[in-house]
Design a protein around this motif. Sequence first.
Motif, PDB file in Angstrom:
ATOM      1  N   LYS A  25      -3.889  33.832  18.534  1.00  0.00           N
ATOM      2  CA  LYS A  25      -4.742  35.063  17.597  1.00  0.00           C
ATOM      3  C   LYS A  25      -4.135  35.882  16.669  1.00  0.00           C
ATOM      4  N   ALA A  26      -2.775  36.294  16.935  1.00  0.00           N
ATOM      5  CA  ALA A  26      -2.199  36.991  15.932  1.00  0.00           C
ATOM      6  C   ALA A  26      -1.782  36.436  14.588  1.00  0.00           C
ATOM      7  N   LYS A  27      -1.528  35.014  14.783  1.00  0.00           N
ATOM      8  CA  LYS A  27      -1.175  34.150  13.511  1.00  0.00           C
ATOM      9  C   LYS A  27      -2.393  33.302  13.095  1.00  0.00           C
ATOM     10  N   LYS A  28      -3.534  33.468  13.704  1.00  0.00           N
ATOM     11  CA  LYS A  28      -4.683  32.951  13.353  1.00  0.00           C
ATOM     12  C   LYS A  28      -4.721  31.309  13.176  1.00  0.00           C
ATOM     13  N   ILE A  29      -3.861  30.828  14.238  1.00  0.00           N
ATOM     14  CA  ILE A  29      -3.478  29.582  14.418  1.00  0.00           C
ATOM     15  C   ILE A  29      -4.801  28.662  14.487  1.00  0.00           C
ATOM     16  N   GLN A  30      -5.123  27.460  13.663  1.00  0.00           N
ATOM     17  CA  GLN A  30      -6.198  26.618  13.742  1.00  0.00           C
ATOM     18  C   GLN A  30      -6.068  25.406  14.344  1.00  0.00           C
ATOM     19  N   LYS A  31      -4.676  24.886  14.144  1.00  0.00           N
ATOM     20  CA  LYS A  31      -4.402  23.530  14.803  1.00  0.00           C
ATOM     21  C   LYS A  31      -2.953  23.561  15.574  1.00  0.00           C
ATOM     22  N   TRP A  32      -2.967  22.891  16.753  1.00  0.00           N
ATOM     23  CA  TRP A  32      -1.862  23.250  17.409  1.00  0.00           C
ATOM     24  C   TRP A  32      -0.516  22.610  16.600  1.00  0.00           C
ATOM     25  N   GLN A  33      -0.444  21.799  15.746  1.00  0.00           N
ATOM     26  CA  GLN A  33       0.539  21.510  15.059  1.00  0.00           C
ATOM     27  C   GLN A  33       1.330  22.762  14.284  1.00  0.00           C
ATOM     28  N   GLU A  34       0.439  23.698  13.948  1.00  0.00           N
ATOM     29  CA  GLU A  34       1.162  25.112  13.391  1.00  0.00           C
ATOM     30  C   GLU A  34       2.045  25.584  14.403  1.00  0.00           C
ATOM     31  N   ILE A  35       1.828  25.613  15.678  1.00  0.00           N
ATOM     32  CA  ILE A  35       2.548  25.962  16.652  1.00  0.00           C
ATOM     33  C   ILE A  35       3.913  25.587  16.686  1.00  0.00           C
ATOM     34  N   VAL A  36       3.982  24.432  16.793  1.00  0.00           N
ATOM     35  CA  VAL A  36       5.258  23.535  16.811  1.00  0.00           C
ATOM     36  C   VAL A  36       6.117  23.692  15.350  1.00  0.00           C
ATOM     37  N   GLU A  37       5.515  23.640  14.331  1.00  0.00           N
ATOM     38  CA  GLU A  37       6.180  23.900  13.207  1.00  0.00           C
ATOM     39  C   GLU A  37       6.658  25.552  12.713  1.00  0.00           C
ATOM     40  N   ASP A  38       6.088  26.252  13.610  1.00  0.00           N
ATOM     41  CA  ASP A  38       6.690  27.618  13.658  1.00  0.00           C
ATOM     42  C   ASP A  38       8.289  27.942  14.119  1.00  0.00           C
ATOM     43  N   LYS A  39       9.043  28.507  13.566  1.00  0.00           N
ATOM     44  CA  LYS A  39      10.596  28.294  13.810  1.00  0.00           C
ATOM     45  C   LYS A  39      10.841  29.584  14.326  1.00  0.00           C
ATOM     46  N   GLU A  40       9.786  30.716  14.457  1.00  0.00           N
ATOM     47  CA  GLU A  40      10.074  31.858  15.021  1.00  0.00           C
ATOM     48  C   GLU A  40       9.573  32.032  16.323  1.00  0.00           C
ATOM     49  N   PHE A  41       8.538  31.130  16.752  1.00  0.00           N
ATOM     50  CA  PHE A  41       7.837  31.011  18.101  1.00  0.00           C
ATOM     51  C   PHE A  41       8.218  29.783  18.549  1.00  0.00           C
ATOM     52  N   LEU A  42       9.235  29.708  19.400  1.00  0.00           N
ATOM     53  CA  LEU A  42       9.686  28.429  20.014  1.00  0.00           C
ATOM     54  C   LEU A  42       8.428  27.706  21.304  1.00  0.00           C
ATOM     55  N   CYS A  43       7.916  26.795  20.741  1.00  0.00           N
ATOM     56  CA  CYS A  43       6.999  26.259  21.660  1.00  0.00           C
ATOM     57  C   CYS A  43       6.785  24.720  21.347  1.00  0.00           C
ATOM     58  N   GLY A  44       6.759  23.944  21.926  1.00  0.00           N
ATOM     59  CA  GLY A  44       6.369  22.506  21.992  1.00  0.00           C
ATOM     60  C   GLY A  44       7.228  21.773  20.956  1.00  0.00           C
ATOM     61  N   ASP A  45       8.432  22.375  20.729  1.00  0.00           N
ATOM     62  CA  ASP A  45       9.413  21.565  19.721  1.00  0.00           C
ATOM     63  C   ASP A  45      10.606  20.567  20.417  1.00  0.00           C
ATOM     64  N   THR A  46      10.340  20.627  21.727  1.00  0.00           N
ATOM     65  CA  THR A  46      11.543  19.968  22.730  1.00  0.00           C
ATOM     66  C   THR A  46      10.691  18.832  23.165  1.00  0.00           C
ATOM     67  N   CYS A  47      10.250  18.624  24.234  1.00  0.00           N
ATOM     68  CA  CYS A  47       9.862  17.313  24.770  1.00  0.00           C
ATOM     69  C   CYS A  47       8.471  16.837  24.307  1.00  0.00           C
TER      70      CYS A  47
END
Length: 74
Positions: A25-47
């Motif tokens: 909500k805060a970042k107005k994310i539209q696609k899950w890929q945006e979450i993985v690409e964000d280096k400030e919010f660690l989520c989905g970048d490991t396994c």
Amino acid sequence: MMPDRDTIICHCHDVTLGELADYIKAKKIQKWQEIVEDKEFLCGDTCEKCHEEGYNNDGHSLAMAVGMVKRGYL
């Protein structure tokens, strides 16, 4: 079983659905890929299991979270 705000979505970084929804909500994310690409919010970048199928193949995933926020469920 329906996920709630305490459901862990990213097991590698212990990110809950509630934390993820607030971030989406805060970042107005539209696609899950945006979450993985964000280096400030660690989520989905490991396994990467949380991207679409969920850590336990249960569908509790980043894609589900983005969809739930878009539809107003979270």
